[in-house]
Design a protein around this motif. Structure first.
Motif: not given
Ligand SMILES: Nc1ncnc2c1ncn2[C@@H]1O[C@H](COP(=O)(O)OP(=O)(O)OP(=O)(O)O)[C@@H](O)[C@H]1O
Ligand SMILES: [Mg+2]
Lengths: 516, 311
Positions: A428-447
């Motif tokens: 959702r967040e990386l879809a169209e129109g993004a210029k600045v993206v803030i990721f807060n702990k983007p991979t926690y809980g991912l295998d």
């Protein structure tokens, strides 16, 4: 110990089905006293479902559970607790409106007054041996997710369980906290407890485990018993696990080479933050004079121990938290006075670490969750009417692109496994129109494979010329991805280092309060 | 002073305010408990009606007001039992069931009353009041506040008892957890369904008692639809009180004054259409909602049935 150990709990051919998926398919598992039994498997492999059955939340459709050798139907969480099975669940199980102490007291006989003094003494005793501090009288909603996780571990300890289950309990802890938890688990199993430990970090598995079971698509695909475990070194264990999980061999899968990106020095910063300040609350330090720039194509990392203002920083930038001073410019235009929606419109995206709370609407279908932040906007809504076909078409595309494992587009998003919910958010967040993206702990809980894929997505995001702010408590992650790393401590940035060879020691020194 | 602001008049106004406030207080306290535990109890109007009817019948045939209160509370509990079964145990929609119960009981009590008393409306004899020495001699407020039926003092005491339960007991923690994060309560070993059932049944008892008071003490008789929205006012009070029983008391008194003013103005023959006067309490609701409604904070899981292991 040479005494033959009997299983505290054993699963025999346990199967659990949900509409559209077989979450566990005829799984056998032995859980012994004196052992840390590590449970591994990719997102959606069925680990949490297995735990749900051991904790009395769910009953198996087939197969049986033996407790002390006796077939036992664990009918309720209360029953599980009475059997001595204490669980720290993957998703927070604390009441946000109660204090930490009240949460720990929950479950006592209803006619009694809460025994606060008794609890305080008991907690003091446990925290002393653990070396952690817990704010007993703070409201849970005011704690960071890392602090909440500590409280949950503490709760399981307070209850004197014989079997302690930790479902991804290290995901929010600092490297130091993780090591301490590892040492604690060792002490506990030496006292004769049994521990089931779920993690996605293979290094933790190799360092803390005695026995490893690997699940894949609901089936148990392999086990490393203690004898073999001891005979193998860390690297050998990790490569064996990787083989079991993914069927392919790799040395250290997490040690991806950081691609050297060229950031055009002359380019104007996409995001400029000057003297940003947030008022402190009772239990959080607030923020004071935060300043940094991020150029197009640059990845700036924020390192620091959880609870030092990371969440406030992310929220202040996204417009979700009131600031008391400072400026934020996106491509030169001030945005500090704009609302959340207006900032998003201008291309600022924020990926929260609170997946189920603020990230998604659990009861809404996967498809709608992709477009939650565009509700009412064309082409998905026209004149206030939802455009089903349009939404489903685009959603199906995103599901494929981001490899979201879901029975269907209509499945409520909360039914997905933790990792798959995260993929919905990313998409959702990386879809169209993004210029600045803030990721807060983007991979926690991912295998592992999802972590690697997500990191690659974040790198690609930067490579597309976006400015990326990556907040993480995982130092390895920051070192493998960022161009520069800033360290946050007590609500202010205490230093920024270029991610060169000596970055690890420099960042480490800053984190513990020494000058780089 | 004479006329509208004589001492006697003011005292009567205040007395009426208390009488009108007690049913609202009981309903509000009851609703508050359900809501705390996560159940939106729209059926409370029906529970009050059941309490009013059964309370009146009990008192009428036995001649004992206390027995009337008991049967009234029992009537409320009976309706609450249906609510608990359908909404808490089976997990049906609380709003739909609540409205259905209220409508159903409006019809049922009217029908039963018609069968029993045809078109006559027998009255109970006047109630005995408990006079509190010294305090009752204070001018104006003495006769209004301290010459009331014993149950009035008990209802006020209940406010503080509730406050104690919510803040100082394990039960209070359980109720709040059931409303804010039922899954957390469940994994702590407390049955959410049981906790919520207890809350709903207590609501029924309090609402039933409020209804019985309304009929037996307030009016001295039963007429169909006698509660006239008192249960709904209770819901408003509970929502505005943000979980604090004292605020229910303040709110109930405020509405009580409005209701009492309505009667007083009609009696005094002030030259305003009665329809307008009768709108006064509801105007007060609107004003309260506009002023404080924004700050009303409701439990996170309010209205959402709990099912273990579902997500
Ligand atoms: N209550 C439920 N209703 C429907 N489907 C469910 C439910 N619980 C789990 N599932 C499904 O069962 C499968 C296994 O989920 P589970 O949460 O056990 O995975 P996991 O191994 O814990 O994954 P993760 O590492 O992402 O937490 C998933 O496909 C999930 O969507
Ligand atoms: Mg899981």
């Amino acid at each position: 110990m040479s005494v033959a150990k009997r299983d505290i709990v054993a699963l025999e051919g346990v199967t659990k089905r949900f509409p559209g998926v077989v979450a566990n398919d005829s799984v056998d598992l032995e859980i012994r006293p004196g052992e840390v039994h590590v449970l591994l498997g990719e997102n959606g492999a069925g680990k949490s479902t297995l735990i749900g059955m051991l904790s009395g939340l769910q009953q198996p459709d087939e197969g049986r559970i033996l407790v002390d050798g006796e077939p036992t139907a664990i009918t309720s969480p209360r029953h599980a607790l009475a059997l001595g099975i204490g669980t720290v669940f993957q998703h927070m199980m604390l009441v946000p409106t109660l204090t930490v102490a009240e949460n720990l007291l929950l479950g006592g006989p209803w006619w009694q007054r809460p025994k606060t003094e008794e609890l305080e003494a008991r907690v003091a005793e446990i925290t002393r041996t653990l070396g952690i501090t817990v704010k007993l009288h703070a409201k849970v909603s005011e704690l960071s997710l890392g602090e909440q996780q500590q409280v949950e571990i503490l709760r399981a300890m307070v209850r004197n369980s014989r079997l302690l289950i930790l479902d991804e309990s290290t995901s929010m802890l600092t490297p130091k906290g993780i090591d301490e938890l590892g040492a604690l688990m060792r002490r506990l199993v030496e006292q004769g407890l049994a521990i089931v430990f779920i993690t996605h970090k293979l290094k933790e598995a190799a360092a803390f485990g005695d026995r490893i079971s690997v699940l894949k698509l609901g089936r148990k695909v392999g086990e490393i018993p203690p004898e073999r475990f001891r005979a193998l070194g860390e690297q050998a264990i990790i490569s064996e696990i990787v083989e079991l999980m993914f069927g392919k061999q790799k040395d250290d899968p997490e040690a991806a080479e950081r691609p050297v990106r060229t950031i055009r020095a002359e380019a104007a910063p996409l995001l400029e933050v000057r003297d940003l300040a947030v008022a402190p609350t009772d239990d959080a330090p607030g923020l004071s004079s935060i300043s940094f720039d991020i150029c197009p194509g640059e990845l700036l990392g924020i390192a620091g121990i959880d609870g030092n203002g990371q969440k406030h920083l992310a929220e202040a930038l996204a417009g979700q938290r009131a600031t008391v001073g400072g400026s934020v410019r996106l491509q030169g235009t001030p945005i500090e006075a704009l609302s959340v929606g207006e900032r998003r419109q201008k291309g600022l995206r924020y990926l929260t670490d609170d997946r189920l709370g603020e990230g998604t609407v659990g009861t809404f279908p996967v498809s709608i969750n992709f477009f939650l932040k565009q509700v009412g906007a064309a082409p998905f809504w026209r004149k206030g009417v939802e455009q089903r076909a349009e939404i489903d078409k685009r959603a199906a595309q995103l599901v494929r692109e981001y490899d979201v494992r879901t029975p269907s587009l209509k499945t409520p998003v909360a039914r997905l496994s933790g990792g798959n919910i995260q993929k919905v958010l990313l998409a959702r967040e990386l879809a169209e129109g993004a210029k600045v993206v803030i990721f807060n702990k983007p991979t926690y809980g991912l295998d592992l494979s999802n972590t690697l894929a997500s990191r690659q997505r974040i790198r690609d995001t930067a490579a597309r010329g976006l400015a990326v702010l990556l907040i993480s408590t995982d130092l390895e992650e920051l070192l493998s991805m960022c161009d520069r790393i800033a360290v946050i401590s007590n609500g202010s940035l205490v230093g920024t280092v270029e991610n060169a060879d000596d970055a690890r020691t420099k960042v480490g020194r800053l984190m513990i309060g020494l000058a780089a | 002073m004479t006329g509208l602001f004589s001492e006697v008049f003011l005292s009567a106004l205040l007395f009426g305010a208390v009488t009108a406030a007690i049913p609202l207080l009981l309903a509000g306290l009851g609703e508050q408990m359900s809501e705390k535990a996560g159940v939106l109890n729209i059926g409370i109007e029906g529970m009050m009606l059941a309490g009013a009817y059964l309370g009146f019948v009990g008192a009428f045939y036995s001649g004992s007001l206390w027995l009337g209160f008991l049967t009234g509370a029992g009537g409320g509990v009976a309706v609450a039992l249906v609510m608990a079964l359908l909404c808490v145990r089976i997990g049906l929609n609380q709003i739909v069931i609540g409205i259905a119960l209220t409508l159903g009981l409006e019809g049922l009590t009217a029908l039963l009353h018609h069968f029993q008393f045809s078109r006559s409306y027998p009255r109970l004899r006047a109630v005995d009041v408990t006079v509190i020495p010294l305090l009752s001699d204070i001018p104006v407020i003495g006769p209004a506040l301290f010459r009331q039926h014993l149950i009035v003092y008990l209802a006020v005491a209940l406010v503080f008892a509730m406050g104690y339960i919510y803040r100082r007991t394990q039960l209070g923690l359980n109720l709040q957890a059931a409303g804010d994060k039922p899954a957390a309560l469940d994994v702590a070993g407390i049955d959410v369904v049981r906790t919520r059932t207890v809350a709903v049944l207590t609501t029924g008892a309090l609402a039933g008692l409020g209804g019985a008071y309304l009929a037996n003490v307030g009016a001295g008789l039963f007429i169909p639809f006698i509660t006239n929205g008192a249960g709904f006012l209770g819901i408003v009070l509970a929502m505005l009180a943000r979980g604090r029983p004292v605020w229910v008391l303040f709110g109930a008194l405020l509405f009580g004054v409005c209701l009492s003013l309505t009667t007083a103005m009609q009696v005094a023959g002030i030259n305003i259409p009665t329809d307008v006067i009768q709108m006064l309490p509801f105007l007060a609701v609107m004003v309260m909602l506009v002023l404080f409604g924004r700050r009303a904070s409701l439990p996170a899981a309010l209205g959402i049935p709990y099912e273990r292991g579902a997500r």
